[in-house]
Design an enzyme around this catalytic site. Structure first.
Site, short mmCIF file in Angstrom:
data_model
loop_
_atom_site.label_atom_id
_atom_site.label_comp_id
_atom_site.label_asym_id
_atom_site.label_seq_id
_atom_site.Cartn_x
_atom_site.Cartn_y
_atom_site.Cartn_z
N HIS A 87 4.46 -10.78 -3.05
CA HIS A 87 4.74 -10.96 -4.48
C HIS A 87 6.22 -10.85 -4.83
O HIS A 87 6.61 -11.09 -5.97
CB HIS A 87 3.88 -10.01 -5.34
N GLY A 115 3.76 -4.24 0.79
CA GLY A 115 4.88 -3.46 1.31
C GLY A 115 4.54 -2.00 1.53
O GLY A 115 4.91 -1.40 2.54
N THR A 116 3.81 -1.42 0.60
CA THR A 116 3.50 0.01 0.70
C THR A 116 2.67 0.30 1.95
O THR A 116 2.97 1.24 2.69
CB THR A 116 2.75 0.47 -0.58
N SER A 136 6.49 -8.14 1.57
CA SER A 136 5.43 -8.21 0.56
C SER A 136 5.50 -9.54 -0.17
O SER A 136 6.56 -9.92 -0.70
CB SER A 136 5.62 -7.05 -0.42
N THR A 181 -11.91 -7.37 6.54
CA THR A 181 -11.89 -8.84 6.38
C THR A 181 -10.58 -9.25 5.72
O THR A 181 -10.19 -8.68 4.70
CB THR A 181 -13.10 -9.29 5.53
N CYS A 199 8.68 1.02 -10.10
CA CYS A 199 7.63 1.87 -9.53
C CYS A 199 7.74 3.31 -10.02
O CYS A 199 6.81 4.07 -9.88
CB CYS A 199 7.67 1.83 -8.01
N ASN A 252 16.13 -1.89 -3.60
CA ASN A 252 15.42 -2.47 -4.75
C ASN A 252 16.07 -2.16 -6.08
O ASN A 252 15.89 -2.89 -7.04
CB ASN A 252 13.96 -2.02 -4.76
N1 PLP Z 1 9.66 -1.31 -0.54
C1 PLP Z 1 10.54 -1.78 -1.43
C2 PLP Z 1 12.01 -1.79 -1.10
C3 PLP Z 1 10.10 -2.25 -2.67
O1 PLP Z 1 10.98 -2.70 -3.56
C4 PLP Z 1 8.71 -2.21 -2.95
C5 PLP Z 1 8.20 -2.63 -4.28
O2 PLP Z 1 8.90 -2.64 -5.26
C6 PLP Z 1 7.83 -1.73 -1.97
C7 PLP Z 1 8.35 -1.29 -0.78
C8 PLP Z 1 6.35 -1.70 -2.20
O3 PLP Z 1 5.80 -3.01 -2.07
P1 PLP Z 1 4.37 -3.38 -2.65
O4 PLP Z 1 4.54 -3.52 -4.11
O5 PLP Z 1 4.02 -4.68 -2.00
O6 PLP Z 1 3.44 -2.32 -2.24
#
Ligand code: PLP
Length: 384
Positions: free
Chosen positions: A206, A72-73, A204, A242, A330, A156
């Protein structure tokens, strides 16, 4: 491990056994590089393209509009930074302007800070007390150099679902690229990128039963988004390196399972969530539920308890075998109030006592009963 009740599915989810099983051959048996010309490498390529088709179908996109990333990031960084690059390139180096919200994940907020450092403009839309964007204010925020609207699909921390379809319509009408961070929504809610006028979408693996370190960015074919990671020709020259074949295969399997199970699972989880929320609100004094009650992820129950600190409560619940988060995983380690709770107007004495419960596949009613009793005990002890 002794009994553990995992209620932090917004932080991450267990990789499903079917997913691990699907990934395994691509670690030890079909380990070929998908960019090679021999048949052995072709096996990896084939599996990767199958995952791409599964994911594309799940959001009503075309396979060539799905780009694999590290999560996601990365997807968020790519979408924001390169949408600005695209604007600059097509406007003789003129700096662009982005509209977003104050309740986004740090992947978006800190990307925006970077953009500001680079001389770009960023405006934050107001949200209501439930964390929903006030759509009537979007057009007022549009400037002559605005090129991107980025609003998350679902929050989140508090689980609020944003009015994505309406935002997409407004963006299209004003010729803005519309990006949505769907990291918490994908695999949990049905998404239709065409109907919702979404130009770019981050997800993402996971967060929906897949492995960590893999995700995707959907880029509508009409958007000529520049590459973010430069190197080889992978991902149609747009994301070099890759590919994480086992991860991508796992993400494809997780996407397939999540969509197959979505309807029934949503009902079951929502029932458990409502039961947990009802009893916590009924049986514990001085507690509020944060986020929108109606437009809400089915698995999210987030509260603020007056007179306690969420961090300490989460640690005490951990000693009882319960994993929950005090706000956003996070940003743990930081003692500041959550930026999301601040943005929705929660006062500091309440915001400090934030606890987030996010349910998932393995949770049962017994887990809820046990959790409720332990939360009552911990809150009473801390207040006592
Ligand atoms: N965006 C949101 C809304 C999230 O909740 C998160 C992770 O908690 C992310 C982005 C980041 O995703 P990743 O952990 O795959 O980098």
């Amino acid at each position: 491990m002794s009994k553990m009740i995992y209620l932090d599915h917004a932080a991450t989810t267990r990789t499903l056994p079917e997913v691990t099983e699907a990934m395994e051959p691509y670690l030890e048996i079909y380990y070929g590089n998908p960019s090679t010309i021999y048949e052995f490498g072709g096996k990896s390529k084939e599996a990767m393209e199958h995952a791409r088709r599964t994911i594309a179908e799940s959001i009503h996109a075309k396979p060539e509009e799905i780009y694999f990333t590290s999560g996601g990031t990365e997807s968020d960084n790519w979408a924001l930074k390169e949408a600005i690059q695209l604007y600059e390139r097509t406007n003789q180096g003129k700096k662009g302007h982005v509209i977003t919200t104050p309740v986004e994940h740090h992947a978006i907020l800190n990307s925006c800070s970077e953009l500001e450092q680079m001389g770009c403009g960023v405006s934050f839309l107001k949200v209501d007390s439930g964390g929903r964007v006030i759509t009537g204010e979007v057009e007022e925020a549009v400037l002559e150099n605005t090129c991107l609207l980025s609003v998350m699909y679902a929050n989140n921390e508090i689980g609020t679902i944003e009015p994505v379809e309406e935002l997409g319509r407004i963006a299209r009408k004003n010729s803005l690229i519309f990006h949505t961070d769907a990291v918490q929504a994908y695999g949990h809610l049905p998404i239709h990128v065409q109907r919702e006028h979404i130009d770019m979408l981050s997800a993402s693996a996971h967060k929906f039963g897949g492995p960590k370190g893999v995700g995707f960015l959907y880029i509508r074919s009409e958007i000529n988004l520049p590459a973010f990671v430069h190197g080889g020709a992978q991902e149609s020259n747009r994301r070099a390196g890759t590919e994480n074949v086992p991860g991508i295969v796992g993400m494809g399997k997780a996407a397939e399972l999540a969509h197959r199970r979505m309807h029934l699972e949503r009902r079951r989880i929502k029932y458990l969530r409502d039961y947990l929320a009802y009893r916590i609100l009924q049986e514990i004094p001085d507690v509020i539920m944060t986020g929108n009650r109606k437009f809400r992820l089915p698995n999210n129950a987030s509260f603020c308890f007056k007179g306690i600190t969420g961090e300490a409560a989460a640690i005490l619940l951990d000693t009882q075998g319960i994993c929950v988060s005090s706000g956003s995983a996070c940003s743990t380690g930081s003692l500041e109030d959550s930026h999301v709770l601040t943005a929705i107007g929660v006062e500091s004495e309440w915001a400090r006592g934030a606890l987030r419960f996010t349910l998932g596949a393995e949770n049962t009613k017994e887990d809820m009963d046990y959790t409720i009793e332990k939360v009552k005990m911990v809150v009473a002890d801390m207040r006592g």
